[in-house]
Design an enzyme around this catalytic site. Structure first.
Site, PDB file in Angstrom:
ATOM      1  N   CYS A   2       0.637   1.230  12.019  1.00 35.67           N
ATOM      2  CA  CYS A   2       1.973   1.148  11.456  1.00 35.67           C
ATOM      3  C   CYS A   2       2.984   1.821  12.364  1.00 35.67           C
ATOM      4  CB  CYS A   2       1.999   1.746  10.057  1.00 35.67           C
ATOM      5  SG  CYS A   2       0.918   0.821   8.960  1.00 35.67           S
ATOM      6  N   HIS A  39      -1.375  -7.795   2.837  1.00 37.46           N
ATOM      7  CA  HIS A  39      -1.289  -8.321   4.213  1.00 37.46           C
ATOM      8  C   HIS A  39      -2.436  -7.880   5.108  1.00 37.46           C
ATOM      9  CE1 HIS A  39       0.725  -4.934   6.622  1.00 37.46           C
ATOM     10  NE2 HIS A  39       0.816  -4.473   5.397  1.00 37.46           N
ATOM     11  N   THR A  62      11.339  -6.949 -11.634  1.00 35.15           N
ATOM     12  CA  THR A  62      10.826  -8.316 -11.796  1.00 35.15           C
ATOM     13  C   THR A  62       9.749  -8.573 -10.744  1.00 35.15           C
ATOM     14  OG1 THR A  62      12.956  -9.010 -12.635  1.00 35.15           O
ATOM     15  CG2 THR A  62      11.504 -10.762 -11.849  1.00 35.15           C
ATOM     16  N   GLY A 105       0.814  -1.208   0.000  1.00 31.71           N
ATOM     17  CA  GLY A 105       0.000   0.000   0.000  1.00 31.71           C
ATOM     18  C   GLY A 105       0.850   1.262   0.000  1.00 31.71           C
ATOM     19  N   THR A 106       1.955   1.229   0.719  1.00 37.60           N
ATOM     20  CA  THR A 106       2.816   2.411   0.810  1.00 37.60           C
ATOM     21  C   THR A 106       3.334   2.794  -0.570  1.00 37.60           C
ATOM     22  OG1 THR A 106       3.474   1.836   3.055  1.00 37.60           O
ATOM     23  CG2 THR A 106       4.980   3.264   1.831  1.00 37.60           C
TER      24      THR A 106
END
Ligand code: PLP
Length: 369
Positions: free
Chosen positions: A317, A194, A230, A73-74
């Site tokens: 967080c 997550h 990748t 998300g960050t």
């Protein structure tokens, strides 16, 4: 004496890995697997990535081609904000939005923790016509601390009328309430694996067709030139499997609102001075953010931990860092901001978990005064 297993009620911070996600990840561990390679190994990896992309798209209500995989998300938030020169956002966003751009203006929130749409309108009106194409409005779908759901439809109308692109950090709402990205009028949305029972370190930015997105990272041009590097095949496989499993769990979170409400009712009956943030607003069914006593949140989180219950203080967080909640401060609750406890259920949470939480909560707060 046997102790009950520790109770995890900090799912807005992160969730336990779903079995299906663990299996999917294990299945792709080992063989060489660069999805850009044309040989058999590469083609097998590509199938895994595209299957996961479809699963994420189905949970988000968008086209598979709208999904750009990121490291979480960050990154999704930073990536989209980097495309614009001016950002209008809210005071209650996650730090990966609040602190991501040097030219940011902040919209106010109400005491209930909902975005003040009149203030959104004022900020939008203040942007001159020539600046609008390079301005992004970024408003989260659900707040990570209070669970308050934001009036995105109204905000989307304001953005559309002004010709300003709208991004929503949907990290917390994804998988807990139904999302129909394709019909919301939102140009971009951020997701994270997550928070739905997938692994950390993988997420996605949803991008509506025609909306700009240049890769922040220069390199191999993966993800249709929108995110070089990748692909994280193991993480993406886990994300896809978690998204498939989460489809059946949206109702679980609606039902959970009843367990959460019963918990809050019990606490209010025994400790009537308790303040529950966002109680009058629409909230995610899994979240309860409350202040009950005089002790700091840090002290109480440790007391809960010793009693075998994992909860958090303030922003998830930043658990572990002692800091008053910027969300509660923005809601005008400065004096409570250092004492708020956040409880958040997840895909594995049961009604008896909330009952056990209520017992521990009352025991600890009655003791601490
Ligand atoms: N946005 C919100 C609302 C969050 O709650 C979080 C994580 O707590 C993030 C973004 C960051 O997501 P990630 O941990 O995948 O970088």
């Amino acid at each position: 004496m046997t102790h009950p297993a520790p109770l995890y009620l900090d799912n807005n911070a992160t969730t336990p890995l779903r079995t299906a996600a663990a299996v999917a990840m294990k299945d792709v561990m080992g063989p060489p697997a660069n999805p850009s390679s044309v040989h058999e190994f590469g083609r097998a990896a590509r199938l895994v990535v595209e299957d996961a992309r479809l699963a994420v798209a189905q949970l988000a209500g968008c086209r598979a081609s709208d999904v750009v995989f990121t490291s979480g998300g960050t990154e999704a938030n930073n990536l989209v904000l980097s495309q614009y020169t001016t950002i209008i956002t809210s005071a209650i966003e996650h730090d990966s939005v609040r602190a991501a751009h040097p030219n940011t203006r902040f919209v106010k929130v109400t005491a209930d923790g909902a975005i003040d749409c009149d203030d959104v309108q004022r900020h939008v009106d203040a942007i001159p016509a020539e600046m609008r194409p390079s301005t992004l409005l970024s408003i989260m779908a659900a707040n990570n601390e209070t669970g308050v759901l934001q009036p995105l439809h109204e905000i989307a109308d304001i953005a559309a009328a002004a010709g300003i692109a709208l991004h929503s950090d949907m990290v917390q709402m994804f998988g807990k309430a139904s999302i129909d990205f394709a019909t919301t009028g939102i140009s971009y949305a951020s997701l994270s694996a997550h928070k739905i029972g997938g692994p950390a370190g993988v997420g996605a930015l949803l991008v509506r067709p025609g909306c700009r997105l240049a890769s922040l990272l220069k390199g191999g041009g993966q993800e249709q030139g929108r995110r070089s590097g990748t692909e994280n095949l193991i993480g993406i496989a886990g994300f896809g499997a978690a998204a498939k499993a989460a489809r059946d769990d949206v109702d679980h979170f609606t039902t959970m609102a009843g367990w959460r409400d019963a918990f809050e009712t019990k606490i209010l009956a025994a400790l009537p001075d308790t303040v529950i943030f966002g109680k009058a607003a629409d909230r995610l069914g899994n979240t309860s953010c409350l202040v009950a006593g005089a002790k700091t949140a840090e002290t109480m989180v440790m007391a809960f931990d010793l009693a075998g219950v994992a909860v958090s203080a303030g922003a998830a967080c930043s658990s572990g860092k002692v800091r008053a909640s910027h969300v509660l401060e923005a809601m005008g609750a400065e004096s409570d901001a250092g004492r708020a406890i956040r409880i958040s259920g997840g895909w594995a949470t049961t009604p008896s978990d909330f009952e056990r939480l209520a017992d521990v909560f009352l025991h600890l707060y009655k003791q601490s005064g």
